[in-house]
Design an enzyme around this catalytic site. Sequence first.
Site, PDB file in Angstrom:
ATOM      1  N   GLY A  96      47.779  40.845  45.985  1.00  0.00           N
ATOM      2  CA  GLY A  96      46.803  41.200  44.631  1.00  0.00           C
ATOM      3  C   GLY A  96      46.220  42.747  45.089  1.00  0.00           C
TER       4      GLY A  96
ATOM      5  N   ASP B 178      38.546  39.516  47.784  1.00  0.00           N
ATOM      6  CA  ASP B 178      37.590  38.364  47.947  1.00  0.00           C
ATOM      7  C   ASP B 178      36.754  38.448  49.253  1.00  0.00           C
ATOM      8  OD1 ASP B 178      38.956  37.198  45.914  1.00  0.00           O
ATOM      9  OD2 ASP B 178      40.253  35.916  46.577  1.00  0.00           O
TER      10      ASP B 178
ATOM     11  N   ARG C 237      39.048  43.871  39.752  1.00  0.00           N
ATOM     12  CA  ARG C 237      39.772  44.482  40.747  1.00  0.00           C
ATOM     13  C   ARG C 237      39.826  45.917  40.346  1.00  0.00           C
ATOM     14  NH1 ARG C 237      43.209  41.490  43.595  1.00  0.00           N
ATOM     15  NH2 ARG C 237      43.732  39.383  42.918  1.00  0.00           N
TER      16      ARG C 237
ATOM     17  N   GLY D 108      18.607  65.253  52.643  1.00  0.00           N
ATOM     18  CA  GLY D 108      18.904  64.610  53.948  1.00  0.00           C
ATOM     19  C   GLY D 108      17.850  65.123  55.012  1.00  0.00           C
TER      20      GLY D 108
HETATM   21  P1  ATP Z   1      45.811  38.010  47.576  1.00  0.00           P
HETATM   22  O1  ATP Z   1      44.569  37.914  48.533  1.00  0.00           O
HETATM   23  O2  ATP Z   1      45.603  39.090  46.650  1.00  0.00           O
HETATM   24  O3  ATP Z   1      46.528  36.698  47.248  1.00  0.00           O
HETATM   25  P2  ATP Z   1      48.220  38.165  49.466  1.00  0.00           P
HETATM   26  O4  ATP Z   1      48.528  39.088  50.260  1.00  0.00           O
HETATM   27  O5  ATP Z   1      47.502  36.930  50.017  1.00  0.00           O
HETATM   28  O6  ATP Z   1      47.017  38.671  48.562  1.00  0.00           O
HETATM   29  P3  ATP Z   1      50.325  36.252  48.464  1.00  0.00           P
HETATM   30  O7  ATP Z   1      50.988  36.299  47.119  1.00  0.00           O
HETATM   31  O8  ATP Z   1      49.910  35.083  49.285  1.00  0.00           O
HETATM   32  O9  ATP Z   1      49.261  37.437  48.358  1.00  0.00           O
HETATM   33  O10 ATP Z   1      51.259  37.273  49.437  1.00  0.00           O
HETATM   34  C1  ATP Z   1      52.165  38.374  49.056  1.00  0.00           C
HETATM   35  C2  ATP Z   1      53.520  38.320  49.558  1.00  0.00           C
HETATM   36  O11 ATP Z   1      53.601  38.462  51.078  1.00  0.00           O
HETATM   37  C3  ATP Z   1      54.415  37.305  48.975  1.00  0.00           C
HETATM   38  O12 ATP Z   1      54.750  37.570  47.477  1.00  0.00           O
HETATM   39  C4  ATP Z   1      55.353  37.167  49.897  1.00  0.00           C
HETATM   40  O13 ATP Z   1      56.303  38.292  49.632  1.00  0.00           O
HETATM   41  C5  ATP Z   1      54.862  37.661  51.146  1.00  0.00           C
HETATM   42  N1  ATP Z   1      54.555  36.462  51.934  1.00  0.00           N
HETATM   43  C6  ATP Z   1      53.562  35.548  51.934  1.00  0.00           C
HETATM   44  N2  ATP Z   1      53.701  34.608  52.746  1.00  0.00           N
HETATM   45  C7  ATP Z   1      54.682  34.508  53.258  1.00  0.00           C
HETATM   46  C8  ATP Z   1      55.562  33.876  54.461  1.00  0.00           C
HETATM   47  N3  ATP Z   1      55.114  32.888  54.995  1.00  0.00           N
HETATM   48  N4  ATP Z   1      56.577  34.520  54.535  1.00  0.00           N
HETATM   49  C9  ATP Z   1      57.240  35.713  54.290  1.00  0.00           C
HETATM   50  N5  ATP Z   1      56.317  36.283  53.371  1.00  0.00           N
HETATM   51  C10 ATP Z   1      55.476  35.921  52.880  1.00  0.00           C
END
Ligand code: ATP
Length: 816
Positions: free
Chosen positions: A10, A212, A348, A623
Amino acid sequence: MKIAVLTSGGDSAGMNAVVRAVVKAGILKGCETWIVREGYEGLVRGNADAEPTETPSLKPAVDVKVREPSFIQNLRFGDGELLRDGTGDHTGGRTLKGRYIIRVGWDDVRGWFAECECALSRPVQGGTLIGTARSAAFRTQEGRLKAAYNLIKEGIDALAVCGGDGSLTGADVFRAEWPQLLQTLHANGQITDEQLQKHGHLRIVGLVGSIDNDMSMTDLTIGAPTALHRICEAIDNIHSTANSHSRAFVLEVMGRHCGWLALLAGVSSGADFVFIPERPPQADPWEDMMCDAIKRHREIGKRKTIVIVAEGAHDSQLKPIQASYVKDVLADRLGLDTRVTTLGHIQRGGRPCAWDRILPTLQGLEAVDALLEATPDKPSYMIGMRENRVTRVPLMEAVAMTQSVTAAIKAKDFEKAMSLRDPEFQESLKGFFATSTLETEMLLPPAKRIRVAIMHMGAPAGGMNAATRAAVRYCLRQGHTPLAISNGFRGLLDDNIYELSWLGVDNWMVRGGSELGTNRQLPDVDLGAVAAKFQEYGIQALLVIGGFEAFNSLVILEEGRKYYPAFHIPMVHIPATISNNVPMTELSLGTDTSMNALVDACDAIKQSASASRNRVFVVETQGGMCGYIAVMGALAVGASIVYTPEAGIDLNMLRADVKFLKARYGLDVKGKSEGRIVIRSEKSSSIYTTDVITQVYKEEGGALFDARGASLGHTLQGGVPSPLDRAAAVRFSLKSMAFIEQQHEILMKQPAKTRTAAPDSAAVITIQSSSIQWVPVKEMVAHADMKLRRGKHTWWQDMKGLVETLVARTQPHLPS
Ligand code: ATP
């Protein structure tokens, strides 16, 4: 080294600042810098459908022959137009169609702080300019094989990933699998023996971009402060309509597994009730508890009700608590005209707040160092923030700990979930309870109840009213009597003293300025008369909220204890000043509000500069004799030069600055120069005033650049206090009240006639490395420059050098 940076998961405010910092730091360290568009998806897709990298259109924009050719090549590689039309396809001459891994230069990321468009007069655009995605392909080994191939094809073996815990898990999986992926690529004949040898180790670093604030082992994630700003802005706006119609509003905010946004919004907006995943309502049924509390508030005349629900909120049995259900409960049981507002993706968006510019900048610099120092035997690191300092922690450890909070919630072990959150989170929850709910009974027995006088001193600062509100609410809850002294010691002598009520301070969270009225008059104007007033009003404790004068007053009162028994009471100073000049504390209330006011003003000034692109704006800040706001502000707005009272200004300095500006404007692509900001703290020099400097620049800039001056003056005191100032105000205030109660109890053990307060019962609440420390005013004096009205030591001094580093001032080809 070739370093690539990508944003994933995100989007969050501040991701652009991460890209800017990684690119700039990479170039400064002699690396080639690349961006990957659309997160891991871009890595998987690579540049398969595009021309090979070294096409003429990707050559440096201008051929400049200087002493440091590689640095200048990187500096001048981009033309500042990359991705700026918002479609992701336009590059000012470079084609991006089908190209996801792109080399970038210094000027490509100029102005990316404010999500960049303001520099070109376009509407401010949120999110990440290089794109983000949730890539299903990268979750598969096949996808990661393609990603590895694409990186090696471009010769890249260092990757900075900015995203949430999912993205950072993906980064770690990629690194762990790398040797195996390489062997497969080699076996398939996709890479040569030489490539196999050269790229044996993938260097990875993670930066947490998540609104978050849900990552463990870091205090603040990139984007969370801005999201909190958006939420509080929305609630502040709702207050007026809720009040007009006597309505209840239920707001749903983001936070599937983490209640930080909901809780901090609840504390900072003075909400009536919050629901967060880590701590479901303790009563069963919770509906009764919520309705009882809100009914009590309504019965004493409160016209509005605000309830905040985190999207992941649930009861103790994990049954989801939804905003629509809360609305029905309030409407059915209390007959309240109730509306639901779901803030959704609004949270966001928008321009990043000051912290979301400073934090990613500091972390981006650290990330590049971590990449350069990475070795195969060391773990990948996550760059975090702990105790006001940038930290490196093993990436997987942080991810595992984050996941353990989610697991604890799932197992209904809410105590464990809370214990895994940082202490500030826990204190905020306590603070919320202490200041939001009107209790039916006072908590302390009559013998322990005291009369607490509250006073504001010095210039107004964001958070003064919030701190007062928290103290008043706490006092009333315990059974103490909160007494407001209007207009400082002058007001006390004029009998401007009255009791404050629970409802009377209800709206004070969002009010800027000083509701009590402030005054700079010190108590030594007539110490005897001040003591007599203390006696007359039966003051048993004093809480002073203000700047250097407040601290000075406490020093005088403490000294006065030798002569006046009335001063043998606990006395506390909460630093609140935009100058941040109180010794020994890293942060005062009001500095965050002020920094945001400065960022807003400078964004607007930059926008104005876009009309005449080669203009330098010399912006003057307040300041006093302390350059904090100027230096941190310069970092937050990407200023080119900063002048402070600590460093002063002399002719040599000005000469070097003019030389630097000439050199820098000389390197800009013709017709694509932009406005540059110079920040000057008001008391940097009595001779080289803002006007003089502006005139000098104007004269010396010739055809290269023009100059204008702008004084921000009192606008820096800000309008509505920032959420972080409000939250800090509540925290400081409640800690101060606990200190007062503790000191009072010690005093009560002595016989009334000879009661003697210990010197450390007159103290200042300070932040030192993010932990709260009490410093007796006597001890503070040794650390204060009483003449210049500032601390002798400052933690932020090095940041001035950083401002210069980030404009490449320290490079040998540019004048230093
Ligand atoms: P947010 O906090 O906004 O959800 P996030 O980084 O946790 O952000 P995710 O959708 O969980 O969002 O992960 C983003 C991307 O990271 C996924 O779409 C995927 O491409 C990659 N990813 C997440 N987990 C894995 C994993 N275990 N192995 C490989 N790639 C991963």
